[in-house]
Design an enzyme around this catalytic site. Structure first.
Site, PDB file in Angstrom:
ATOM      1  N   LYS A 134      37.505  49.255  43.594  1.00 22.31           N
ATOM      2  CA  LYS A 134      38.714  48.433  43.571  1.00 22.31           C
ATOM      3  C   LYS A 134      39.864  49.215  42.944  1.00 22.31           C
ATOM      4  O   LYS A 134      39.721  49.765  41.854  1.00 22.31           O
ATOM      5  CB  LYS A 134      38.464  47.152  42.765  1.00 22.31           C
ATOM      6  CG  LYS A 134      39.682  46.245  42.708  1.00 22.31           C
ATOM      7  CD  LYS A 134      39.348  44.897  42.125  1.00 22.31           C
ATOM      8  CE  LYS A 134      39.503  44.827  40.628  1.00 22.31           C
ATOM      9  NZ  LYS A 134      40.893  44.888  40.160  1.00 22.31           N
TER      10      LYS A 134
ATOM     11  N   ASP B  90      55.083  37.087  48.487  1.00 21.79           N
ATOM     12  CA  ASP B  90      56.511  37.224  48.795  1.00 21.79           C
ATOM     13  C   ASP B  90      56.765  36.442  50.080  1.00 21.79           C
ATOM     14  O   ASP B  90      55.882  35.714  50.532  1.00 21.79           O
ATOM     15  CB  ASP B  90      56.860  38.727  48.943  1.00 21.79           C
ATOM     16  CG  ASP B  90      58.317  39.018  48.605  1.00 21.79           C
ATOM     17  OD1 ASP B  90      59.198  38.241  49.040  1.00 21.79           O
ATOM     18  OD2 ASP B  90      58.592  40.020  47.926  1.00 21.79           O
ATOM     19  N   ILE B  91      57.927  36.607  50.691  1.00 23.54           N
ATOM     20  CA  ILE B  91      58.169  35.887  51.950  1.00 23.54           C
ATOM     21  C   ILE B  91      57.254  36.467  53.036  1.00 23.54           C
ATOM     22  O   ILE B  91      56.830  37.635  52.937  1.00 23.54           O
ATOM     23  CB  ILE B  91      59.656  35.956  52.374  1.00 23.54           C
ATOM     24  CG1 ILE B  91      60.110  37.407  52.529  1.00 23.54           C
ATOM     25  CG2 ILE B  91      60.532  35.209  51.378  1.00 23.54           C
ATOM     26  CD1 ILE B  91      61.490  37.559  53.132  1.00 23.54           C
TER      27      ILE B  91
ATOM     28  N   ASP C  58      43.634  45.729  45.390  1.00 24.07           N
ATOM     29  CA  ASP C  58      43.866  44.469  44.663  1.00 24.07           C
ATOM     30  C   ASP C  58      45.320  44.421  44.192  1.00 24.07           C
ATOM     31  O   ASP C  58      45.611  44.627  43.021  1.00 24.07           O
ATOM     32  CB  ASP C  58      42.878  44.427  43.476  1.00 24.07           C
ATOM     33  CG  ASP C  58      42.995  43.172  42.632  1.00 24.07           C
ATOM     34  OD1 ASP C  58      43.580  42.180  43.096  1.00 24.07           O
ATOM     35  OD2 ASP C  58      42.490  43.192  41.490  1.00 24.07           O
ATOM     36  N   LEU C  59      46.239  44.169  45.152  1.00 22.85           N
ATOM     37  CA  LEU C  59      47.664  44.135  44.795  1.00 22.85           C
ATOM     38  C   LEU C  59      48.239  42.715  44.871  1.00 22.85           C
ATOM     39  O   LEU C  59      49.426  42.524  44.605  1.00 22.85           O
ATOM     40  CB  LEU C  59      48.467  45.105  45.681  1.00 22.85           C
ATOM     41  CG  LEU C  59      48.071  46.581  45.538  1.00 22.85           C
ATOM     42  CD1 LEU C  59      48.924  47.465  46.461  1.00 22.85           C
ATOM     43  CD2 LEU C  59      48.190  47.076  44.103  1.00 22.85           C
ATOM     44  N   LYS C  60      47.442  41.749  45.253  1.00 23.07           N
ATOM     45  CA  LYS C  60      47.837  40.322  45.207  1.00 23.07           C
ATOM     46  C   LYS C  60      49.256  40.091  45.716  1.00 23.07           C
ATOM     47  O   LYS C  60      50.126  39.624  44.982  1.00 23.07           O
ATOM     48  CB  LYS C  60      47.708  39.789  43.772  1.00 23.07           C
ATOM     49  CG  LYS C  60      46.324  39.940  43.163  1.00 23.07           C
ATOM     50  CD  LYS C  60      46.275  39.352  41.759  1.00 23.07           C
ATOM     51  CE  LYS C  60      44.929  39.483  41.107  1.00 23.07           C
ATOM     52  NZ  LYS C  60      44.564  40.839  40.662  1.00 23.07           N
TER      53      LYS C  60
ATOM     54  N   ARG D 235      34.539  47.508  33.212  1.00 18.89           N
ATOM     55  CA  ARG D 235      34.149  48.184  31.969  1.00 18.89           C
ATOM     56  C   ARG D 235      32.659  48.331  31.705  1.00 18.89           C
ATOM     57  O   ARG D 235      32.263  49.367  31.151  1.00 18.89           O
ATOM     58  CB  ARG D 235      34.867  47.514  30.782  1.00 18.89           C
ATOM     59  CG  ARG D 235      36.351  47.848  30.767  1.00 18.89           C
ATOM     60  CD  ARG D 235      37.148  46.876  29.951  1.00 18.89           C
ATOM     61  NE  ARG D 235      37.174  45.549  30.565  1.00 18.89           N
ATOM     62  CZ  ARG D 235      37.800  44.502  30.056  1.00 18.89           C
ATOM     63  NH1 ARG D 235      38.438  44.613  28.929  1.00 18.89           N
ATOM     64  NH2 ARG D 235      37.788  43.331  30.685  1.00 18.89           N
TER      65      ARG D 235
ATOM     66  N   GLN E 176      36.784  38.952  28.915  1.00 21.64           N
ATOM     67  CA  GLN E 176      36.331  37.980  29.920  1.00 21.64           C
ATOM     68  C   GLN E 176      35.670  36.812  29.204  1.00 21.64           C
ATOM     69  O   GLN E 176      34.830  37.009  28.338  1.00 21.64           O
ATOM     70  CB  GLN E 176      35.331  38.636  30.892  1.00 21.64           C
ATOM     71  CG  GLN E 176      35.902  39.777  31.719  1.00 21.64           C
ATOM     72  CD  GLN E 176      36.785  39.283  32.864  1.00 21.64           C
ATOM     73  OE1 GLN E 176      37.145  38.113  32.935  1.00 21.64           O
ATOM     74  NE2 GLN E 176      37.153  40.199  33.747  1.00 21.64           N
TER      75      GLN E 176
ATOM     76  N   THR F 262      42.402  33.335  36.912  1.00 18.02           N
ATOM     77  CA  THR F 262      41.425  32.836  35.931  1.00 18.02           C
ATOM     78  C   THR F 262      41.999  32.851  34.517  1.00 18.02           C
ATOM     79  O   THR F 262      41.410  32.290  33.600  1.00 18.02           O
ATOM     80  CB  THR F 262      40.114  33.648  35.967  1.00 18.02           C
ATOM     81  OG1 THR F 262      40.448  35.022  35.955  1.00 18.02           O
ATOM     82  CG2 THR F 262      39.297  33.329  37.182  1.00 18.02           C
TER      83      THR F 262
END
Ligand code: C5P
Length: 237
Positions: free
Chosen positions: A34, A66-67, A61-63, A216, A195, A125
């Protein structure tokens, strides 16, 4: 599916040398990595290409949020690099998610390559119900997560990112084909770090996770390959 194909290691570092050395150390054990904001913002698309060149798969994983037009273009760029999975925020709405899914499909056709899976982040989360209320969402956490996951599926997305506690209800509501990618996973022997609601790799997979994301417990271990092997053994047992 071999547990090896279900384990994604998070390359959470700002250095391309460190990330590639993790990949080289781990690639006998693991072939899915990732790349998130920290590494991508520091090293750019070159790091994605370097990991892919080593024959490994990438979850970018850049989430995106935007429009629809902008997310569609970013999605095409992600898919065009050949990542196996990338993600968007479900709160960007139906049209935005649909545009991302279409862009992934168009790129796959153009490149005659396998389609990148597009998955949605529902509620981060790090948020609880109080934090949801503060941004104007009065539904319960569980309902909100389910509503957003169903919206993602109706927009043509392939799955969601979900915390361990969300796996079971999502699997029940969305069926077997929908991808569930689960971070917040900790073997019994690893420190929890920041976490809070964790599950072991085996628990997460038994509950229905398609993939687990581990950072980790592997990347901070003295012997990274041994830590990865230990997790895979636990998943097989
Ligand atoms: O080191 P650790 O195993 O906690 O890393 C988990 C990875 O998954 C990190 O890259 C983190 O940003 C990501 N993640 C998470 N919880 C989420 C979504 C992503 O821990 N809800």
């Amino acid at each position: 599916m071999d547990p090896k194909d279900k384990l994604i290691i998070a390359l959470d570092t700002d250095s391309s040398d460190k990330a590639l050395s993790m990949v080289d150390t781990l690639k006998k054990e693991v072939n899915f990595f990732k790349i998130g904001f920290e590494l991508f913002s520091s090293c750019g698309p070159a790091i994605v290409k370097d990991v892919l060149k080593r024959g490994c798969r990438v979850f970018l994983d850049l989430k995106y949020h935007d429009i629809p037009n902008t997310v569609g273009k970013a999605a095409a760029a992600a898919a065009g690099m050949g990542v196996s999975v990338f993600n968007v925020h479900a709160l960007g709405g139906y049209d935005m998610m649909k545009r991302a899914a279409e862009a992934a499909e168009e790129e796959a056709k153009r490149l005659k390559a396998p389609k990148s899976a597009v998955i949605a982040v529902t509620v981060l989360t790090s948020m609880d119900e109080m934090a949801l209320k503060k941004v104007g969402v009065s539904d319960t956490m569980n309902n909100e997560v389910l509503t957003l996951a169903k919206l993602a599926r109706s927009a043509g997305l392939d799955g969601v990112v979900a915390s361990p506690s969300e796996i079971k209800p999502l699997r029940e509501a969305l069926g077997g084909d929908f991808l569930i990618v689960t971070p917040g996973v900790r073997p019994e022997w690893a420190a929890k770090g920041d976490q809070k609601r964790v599950a072991t790799p085996k628990e997460a997979v038994s509950a229905g996770a398609s993939y687990i994301v581990v950072g980790r417990p592997v990347t901070a271990a003295e012997d990274m390959a041994a830590a990865a092997r230990k997790i895979l053994e636990e998943m097989r047992s």
